[in-house]
Design an enzyme around this catalytic site. Structure first.
Site, mmCIF file in Angstrom:
data_model
loop_
_atom_site.group_PDB
_atom_site.id
_atom_site.type_symbol
_atom_site.label_atom_id
_atom_site.label_comp_id
_atom_site.label_asym_id
_atom_site.label_seq_id
_atom_site.Cartn_x
_atom_site.Cartn_y
_atom_site.Cartn_z
ATOM 1 C CG HIS A 1 50.714 26.696 88.035
ATOM 2 N ND1 HIS A 1 49.618 26.014 87.584
ATOM 3 C CD2 HIS A 1 51.813 25.977 87.624
ATOM 4 C CE1 HIS A 1 50.003 24.930 86.929
ATOM 5 N NE2 HIS A 1 51.327 24.894 86.928
ATOM 6 C CG HIS B 1 56.061 21.742 86.838
ATOM 7 N ND1 HIS B 1 55.372 20.756 86.171
ATOM 8 C CD2 HIS B 1 56.944 22.243 85.938
ATOM 9 C CE1 HIS B 1 55.808 20.675 84.927
ATOM 10 N NE2 HIS B 1 56.771 21.565 84.754
#
Length: 260
Positions: free
Chosen positions: A215, A155
């Protein structure tokens, strides 16, 4: 349409004041780190966007490259044809999208490979019990188990790279305002420009959400750096050379020509 022209002029002026092309790379780099710090300190409350199943993530970010190409392809063809209708010129400039797609493919496949070779299959997300019967990510997840490896943030990469690509390819719009375009071409180009600015704003927002909710720092930072590197090696290095798709053409104003 007059309304479209007014919106386009406003967006062009706003981008000039913000120095978008110069500041955008720093935005991604800074907020990749700042967002990660906020996440680690648990300073950002959970929200609708902390779920990966939110509408913007499912229908836009997960297919973000498709949205970027869908809007940018006709824009490049229309905007560049206003400078020159030479077929070889248009074909050469269109190659920038082929190059960008190659960068996207190589990077994403590399991220998948890294996660696969550095990971292991676990019975659950608690990562306490390893299941050695499934040595690959695909087999592990097919069995309904949990795979954990070094997960470079795709992303962070794609949102960074897409936004920078759009910023570069839409930069000629300032000089296209006075170009000799037909009413239909002018309106179509204006609508595409507005749509590309809106999708860029969406990419920026979703990048912020990724930074503060998902993340680890190194995963996001590496993904962001890959996006920045892909942009820099093309638009700041290779595209300055003769044998390349070249940079988006810019038409000089009378004042610029006089200064030159």
């Amino acid at each position: 349409m007059a309304a479209v022209d007014v919106i386009v002029d406003g967006l062009v002026s706003l981008r000039r004041r913000l120095a978008l092309r110069q500041n955008l790379p720093w935005f991604f780099l800074v907020f990749s780190v700042v967002g990660s710090v906020l996440k680690d300190l648990d300073l950002v409350p959970q929200s609708y966007f902390s779920s990966s199943k939110n509408v913007l993530n499912v229908y836009f970010v997960k297919v973000s490259w498709g949205w970027t190409l869908l809007l940018l392809t006709p824009f490049i063809l229309l905007s560049n044809s206003s400078f020159s209708r030479n077929v070889s010129f248009l074909a050469c400039r269109s190659l920038s999208l082929a190059v960008a797609t190659a960068v996207w493919y190589v990077c994403t496949e590399t991220f998948f490979y890294i996660e696969d070779v550095t990971g292991a299959c676990y019975e659950s997300s608690s990562l306490l019990l390893t299941n050695l019967d499934f040595p690959s990510k695909q087999a592990c997840r097919r069995a309904g188990l949990h795979w954990s490896g070094y997960d470079v943030s795709g992303h962070s990469f794609i949102l960074t790279y897409s936004a920078l690509l759009i910023a570069e390819e839409t930069s000629p719009m300032a000089s296209l305002r006075t170009a000799a375009l037909s009413p239909l071409s002018r309106t179509s180009l204006g609508l595409l420009y507005v749509a590309l600015n809106l999708i860029t704003l969406l990419w920026l927002w979703m990048f912020l959400c990724t930074s503060v909710y998902f993340h680890d720092l190194s995963h996001k930072l590496l993904g962001t750096l890959c996006g920045l590197l892909g942009w820099y090696l093309t638009y700041r290095f290779w595209y300055l050379k003769p044998l390349s798709p070249g940079l988006p053409p810019q038409r000089q104003t009378k004042e610029q020509k006089q200064l030159a």
